[in-house]
Design a protein around this motif. Structure first.
Motif, mmCIF file in Angstrom:
data_model
loop_
_atom_site.group_PDB
_atom_site.id
_atom_site.type_symbol
_atom_site.label_atom_id
_atom_site.label_comp_id
_atom_site.label_asym_id
_atom_site.label_seq_id
_atom_site.Cartn_x
_atom_site.Cartn_y
_atom_site.Cartn_z
ATOM 1 N N UNK A 32 -18.613 -18.169 43.312
ATOM 2 C CA UNK A 32 -19.635 -17.324 42.715
ATOM 3 C C UNK A 32 -19.189 -15.866 42.831
ATOM 4 N N UNK A 33 -19.898 -14.916 42.223
ATOM 5 C CA UNK A 33 -19.488 -13.517 42.306
ATOM 6 C C UNK A 33 -19.401 -13.033 43.761
ATOM 7 N N UNK A 34 -18.314 -12.395 44.146
ATOM 8 C CA UNK A 34 -18.159 -11.944 45.534
ATOM 9 C C UNK A 34 -19.271 -11.027 46.024
ATOM 10 N N UNK A 35 -19.857 -10.227 45.145
ATOM 11 C CA UNK A 35 -20.833 -9.232 45.574
ATOM 12 C C UNK A 35 -22.140 -9.857 46.047
ATOM 13 N N UNK A 36 -22.389 -11.127 45.698
ATOM 14 C CA UNK A 36 -23.607 -11.817 46.156
ATOM 15 C C UNK A 36 -23.228 -13.127 46.834
ATOM 16 N N UNK A 37 -22.185 -13.063 47.645
ATOM 17 C CA UNK A 37 -21.628 -14.280 48.243
ATOM 18 C C UNK A 37 -22.671 -15.094 49.011
ATOM 19 N N UNK A 38 -23.724 -14.434 49.514
ATOM 20 C CA UNK A 38 -24.678 -15.128 50.376
ATOM 21 C C UNK A 38 -25.439 -16.272 49.731
ATOM 22 N N UNK A 39 -25.476 -16.320 48.400
ATOM 23 C CA UNK A 39 -26.257 -17.378 47.746
ATOM 24 C C UNK A 39 -25.438 -18.662 47.566
ATOM 25 N N UNK A 40 -24.243 -18.709 48.153
ATOM 26 C CA UNK A 40 -23.349 -19.853 47.979
ATOM 27 C C UNK A 40 -23.966 -21.228 48.186
ATOM 28 N N UNK A 41 -24.797 -21.431 49.223
ATOM 29 C CA UNK A 41 -25.391 -22.758 49.415
ATOM 30 C C UNK A 41 -26.234 -23.246 48.241
ATOM 31 N N UNK A 42 -26.810 -22.323 47.454
ATOM 32 C CA UNK A 42 -27.633 -22.754 46.316
ATOM 33 C C UNK A 42 -26.780 -23.336 45.202
ATOM 34 N N UNK A 43 -25.480 -23.112 45.252
ATOM 35 C CA UNK A 43 -24.567 -23.725 44.292
ATOM 36 C C UNK A 43 -23.873 -24.943 44.893
ATOM 37 N N UNK A 44 -23.453 -24.828 46.139
ATOM 38 C CA UNK A 44 -22.681 -25.914 46.768
ATOM 39 C C UNK A 44 -23.541 -27.142 47.047
ATOM 40 N N UNK A 45 -24.769 -26.944 47.497
ATOM 41 C CA UNK A 45 -25.615 -28.091 47.856
ATOM 42 C C UNK A 45 -25.959 -28.944 46.631
ATOM 43 N N UNK A 46 -26.467 -28.364 45.541
ATOM 44 C CA UNK A 46 -26.739 -29.206 44.359
ATOM 45 C C UNK A 46 -25.484 -29.880 43.813
ATOM 46 N N UNK A 47 -24.357 -29.176 43.841
ATOM 47 C CA UNK A 47 -23.104 -29.752 43.372
ATOM 48 C C UNK A 47 -22.741 -30.985 44.184
ATOM 49 N N UNK A 48 -22.900 -30.884 45.496
ATOM 50 C CA UNK A 48 -22.586 -31.997 46.382
ATOM 51 C C UNK A 48 -23.552 -33.160 46.184
#
Length: 408
Positions: A297-313
């Motif tokens: 995801x965009x580096x400047x908002x890296x903190x939202x990563x789990x909202x992408x990784x969890x649904x993907x998984x």
């Protein structure tokens, strides 16, 4: 075919749900037979302040060897997840030999920012699953008191000319402020989240819930031997106290020392092998590793990563986050990202970090990915839950997540 006959056949041959399929036990499952961690100690002042990365790696491997009830010669590979030390592979190999593992046991390191420990776990699990090894150990460790620089120099001009690439140089605190402002996570929401993290960690420690996770270790502090047996957790944190703290990263910011992850030192380890091997060797099976996913995801908002990784998984395994998952461990790098992830995923907060998270316990970067597994499996055992998801955001704009099944 009549509806009644369909009903009878369905009863006789029930179709297992995706969750039920994951709960099934197969000889080729990759399982965890030991899950332990050191206490978490405060940066620069705690009991581990004088301990180095090779020193903590030695001690966690000594604990693994003492508790795994296996001939160490049966361990084929060890992987150390660490973020900040480029010598981690050297330390892992040397510490393994000094801890009593023979020279036939290989060792290496992994580094993927805050998922380094989870990445180490996935490396070992994949080696086991593929048949490359029979038994492996995944470690996560970080000694932030050693104070290694995050970036020794800026990127070259050609990289800096690309804005997203240049954003990889942002401090994590700056990315927290970006998340708070872009997604309107208020200072009050962050502070109230942080206070609850402290409350849960205090409750868990006082109730002894962490006891089965922890192994005591003896280290030098100020030249004296000190044995540490428990986490250094701050008690009595209130909203009023946290709300008084000044912004840490920007004058008009919303992230403070009170609603950001504690800076701590520590290490954790898990032993993995196939179920068939565990049964052959008479090993206790604590849980099963199912799989992991990584997302960018965009580096400047890296903190939202789990909202992408969890649904993907979860989509890979056909799981519903709300119906099928019992416990979710999301790293609380900052309250801004924790609040955003909780609300965006519409998580039941009772399922998320039930023993508190990194705001209260600390976030030794490389340790976190393994520590969440150790803590999550312990909590699943205590509450007799089954499906555990762990996840975290990663520097430079990524997220990682993994699924584990409790069998205790």
């Amino acid at each position: 075919m009549t509806d009644r006959l369909k009903s009878v056949l369905t009863h006789l041959n029930p179709i297992a749900s995706p969750r039920d399929k994951l709960l099934q036990k197969n000889p080729d499952d990759v399982v965890i037979t030991l899950a332990i961690r050191t206490p978490l100690c405060k940066y620069k002042t705690g009991a581990l302040k004088d301990t180095t990365l090779d020193g903590i790696t030695l001690r966690i491997l000594q604990a693994v060897r003492a508790k795994m009830n296996l001939d160490p010669a049966l361990v084929d590979d060890i992987c150390l997840g660490n973020v900040r030390d480029g010598q981690a592979a050297y330390y892992c190999r040397a510490a393994a030999l000094a801890a009593g593992f023979p020279n036939t046991t290989a060792a290496h390191s992994s580094s993927r920012f805050c998922s380094s420990g989870l990445t180490a776990t996935a490396h070992i699990a994949n080696e086991v699953s593929s048949g490359l090894i029979d038994i492996g150990v995944a470690i996560g460790a970080e000694m932030l008191s050693e104070g290694n620089d995050r970036l020794a120099r800026p990127f070259v001009e050609e990289i800096l000319a690309n804005q997203e690439a240049a954003d990889c140089m942002l401090t994590m605190g700056q990315t927290s402020e970006n998340v708070a402002k872009q997604f309107n996570v208020s200072r009050e929401e962050q502070d109230r989240y942080a206070v609850e993290s402290y409350r849960r960690a205090e409750t868990a420690k006082k109730a002894g819930w962490f006891n089965d996770e922890l192994v005591p270790i003896t280290v030098k502090k100020d030249g004296q031997d000190v044995t540490i047996t428990e986490d250094e957790v701050r008690y009595g944190t209130t909203y009023e106290k946290v709300a008084k703290l000044k912004p840490a990263f920007a004058e008009d910011g919303r992230s403070t020392a009170g609603n950001s992850s504690q800076i701590t030192d520590g290490a954790a380890a898990v032993v993995l092998m196939k179920r068939s091997k565990a049964l052959e060797l008479g090993q206790p099976i604590l849980g099963k590793y199912v799989g992991a996913a990584i997302a960018g995801l965009p580096p400047r908002i890296m903190g939202i990563g789990p909202t992408l990784a969890i649904p993907k998984l979860l989509s890979r395994y056909g799981l519903d986050l709300h119906k099928d998952v019992d416990i979710v461990e999301i790293n609380e790098a900052f309250a801004s990202m924790a609040v955003y992830c909780r609300d965006t995923l519409q998580l039941d907060w009772n399922k998320m970090n039930p023993r508190g998270g990194a705001i209260a316990l600390g976030h030794p970067f490389g340790m976190t990915g393994v520590r969440q597994i150790v803590t999550g499996l312990s909590e699943a055992k205590r509450t007799q839950k089954k499906v555990l998801v762990t996840s975290m955001c990663l520097g430079t704009g990524m997220g990682m997540a993994a699924i584990f099944i409790n069998e205790q």
